[in-house]
Design an enzyme around this catalytic site. Structure first.
Site, short mmCIF file in Angstrom:
data_model
loop_
_atom_site.label_atom_id
_atom_site.label_comp_id
_atom_site.label_asym_id
_atom_site.label_seq_id
_atom_site.Cartn_x
_atom_site.Cartn_y
_atom_site.Cartn_z
CG ASP A 66 -33.82 -10.69 -5.31
OD1 ASP A 66 -34.26 -11.42 -4.41
OD2 ASP A 66 -34.21 -9.51 -5.50
CE1 TYR A 125 -27.48 -7.40 -0.73
CE2 TYR A 125 -28.05 -6.63 1.46
CZ TYR A 125 -28.02 -7.63 0.51
OH TYR A 125 -28.54 -8.86 0.80
#
Lengths: 274, 274
Positions: A66, A125
């Site tokens: 994002d 992540y």
């Protein structure tokens, strides 16, 4: 990835592919994926490679991070028929044309059919929270500042509920287009603060793939649990019901880093199913 | 610090002093110390405090960090006669007016005579080198990128030569106005790479005070030694001769962080001599 397949079919004879590992500071970018009306990391990378290779390129990537999300180990692929350049030349040349907030850390020859997104076997992540009354000045671009004291034992009790195979449909945004929401989260951990940084806590999540904004939603709920607004069991309840039964805000993008993407060593499609 | 002393004499009755611990990302600033023609951290801090306190302030600091140098623990002092504010109010109020690359991490009441520069007993600076062929994208503002492989054992043999009492006049820039160049460097160390960051090496230096650009000059020579251009003994030779006998470039400012400044616990002038 239909456009890529047709592109590959029409490639010049002698075309070679390279797997690129890309690091970026996402602060200035509207995410990884190319957009018509905003600057993205993919566009910056493609433009640099086009200047280097002198032909149009498309660089599909492993993860559509994002806006504001960072990467230490995003993976992309580039194909060229230019015979005068090797992997080292690709890396160095791309870095010569890239802005300094995007770096090609490594380039390696790979199969022409290598698909960074589909072939990925595991994505790691890391989400980093800065838990001090005053925000960080020096690392403000890569830490989520949570000023209130957090109940870390409660957060640590909540985390294991995420681990394993669950339907994560309560942890995605409306824009998520994934058909499968059942995922096997192989790691959901929060280590002790790193040495010399007592206010920093890293959350590490590993899974073959994630839903849209899944990690930021998971961390958002964990922080609400740390604030005492929900019990640790709120995680289990949301996973079981598949509905957003607890109120919480999504964690901001700047705390999130795509650390690494793993592929089957042989790079074959069959292996990725293991 | 004559202007401070006269300022203190003319202070309103009821004036109180606060010791501020200040963190900043030095990237945008022409250093700590106020200048007439460039934005400095001191100016940013003074302007924020003036907006909060509604009277002119001067905030002397412990270390005159250069342009681009950062701090996690710079120390400054502010004096106010405003009775409606406490230490917590100073910290929160200053942060409300400061840009996000400068934060007041703590504020504590202190003696009116507290002089952050003169009273300091020990300053800890950390210099961080990033030794990988490709630069860091995410932490580029706080790491010196050295792309060539460094001989770390040679660097580690050179470092101890700095430790102890020496005349450091070969390790200062021409602009340095210090009268005494004999200093007792109580720490000169380079730890193993931190976990998860194999390319990062931190140099830690502790001394009561440092000469102008001393640390950037010391690290510059250490890196030349790591490149094999000088032997580790070049450090000893320069300290003994007091002349710049080895050619090297000064390390850039962005790798340097003022980590902490220590004061005698009682805050008295006598104690600082220990």
């Amino acid at each position: 990835m239909t456009p890529d397949r047709s592109q590959r079919k029409s490639e010049a004879p002698g075309a070679r592919a390279f797997k690129l590992t890309v690091e970026y500071d996402g602060t200035r970018y509207a995410g990884w994926q190319r957009q018509s009306n905003a600057l993205t990391v993919q566009q910056a990378l493609e433009e640099a490679l086009q200047q280097l290779l002198r032909h149009p390129v498309r660089c599909p990537g492993a993860g559509r991070t994002d806006a504001g999300v960072h990467a230490l180990g995003q993976v992309a692929r580039v194909v060229t028929a230019l015979r005068t350049i090797d992997a080292q030349g690709i890396r160095r040349g791309a870095n010569a044309f890239l802005p300094d907030d995007v770096r090609v850390v490594s380039a390696q020859p790979c199969a022409l059919g290598f698909d960074p997104r589909r072939d990925a076997r595991l994505r790691w992540y890391r989400y980093s929270v800065f838990n001090r009354s005053t925000a960080s000045a020096l690392d403000r671009h890569r830490l989520w500042h949570v000023p209130q004291p957090l109940d870390w034992p409660a957060v640590e009790r909540a985390l294991p509920f995420f681990q394993g195979r669950h339907d994560f449909r309560a942890f995605r945004v409306a824009a998520c287009s994934a058909k499968r929401t059942v995922l096997n989260l192989v790691k959901a951990e929060c280590a002790a603060p790193p040495e010399g940084a007592p206010h920093v806590r890293h959350f590490d999540f590993e899974c073959r793939s994630f839903l849209h904004s899944q990690i930021r939603l998971m961390v958002g709920l964990l922080v609400e649990i740390g604030l005492g607004r929900h019990p640790p069991e709120a995680v289990r309840d949301m996973l079981e019901s598949g509905r957003q039964t607890a109120q919480f805000r999504m964690a901001p993008p700047n705390g999130l880093v795509l650390m690494r993407v793993d592929y089957p060593s042989a790079g074959s499609r069959a292996e990725k199913e293991r």
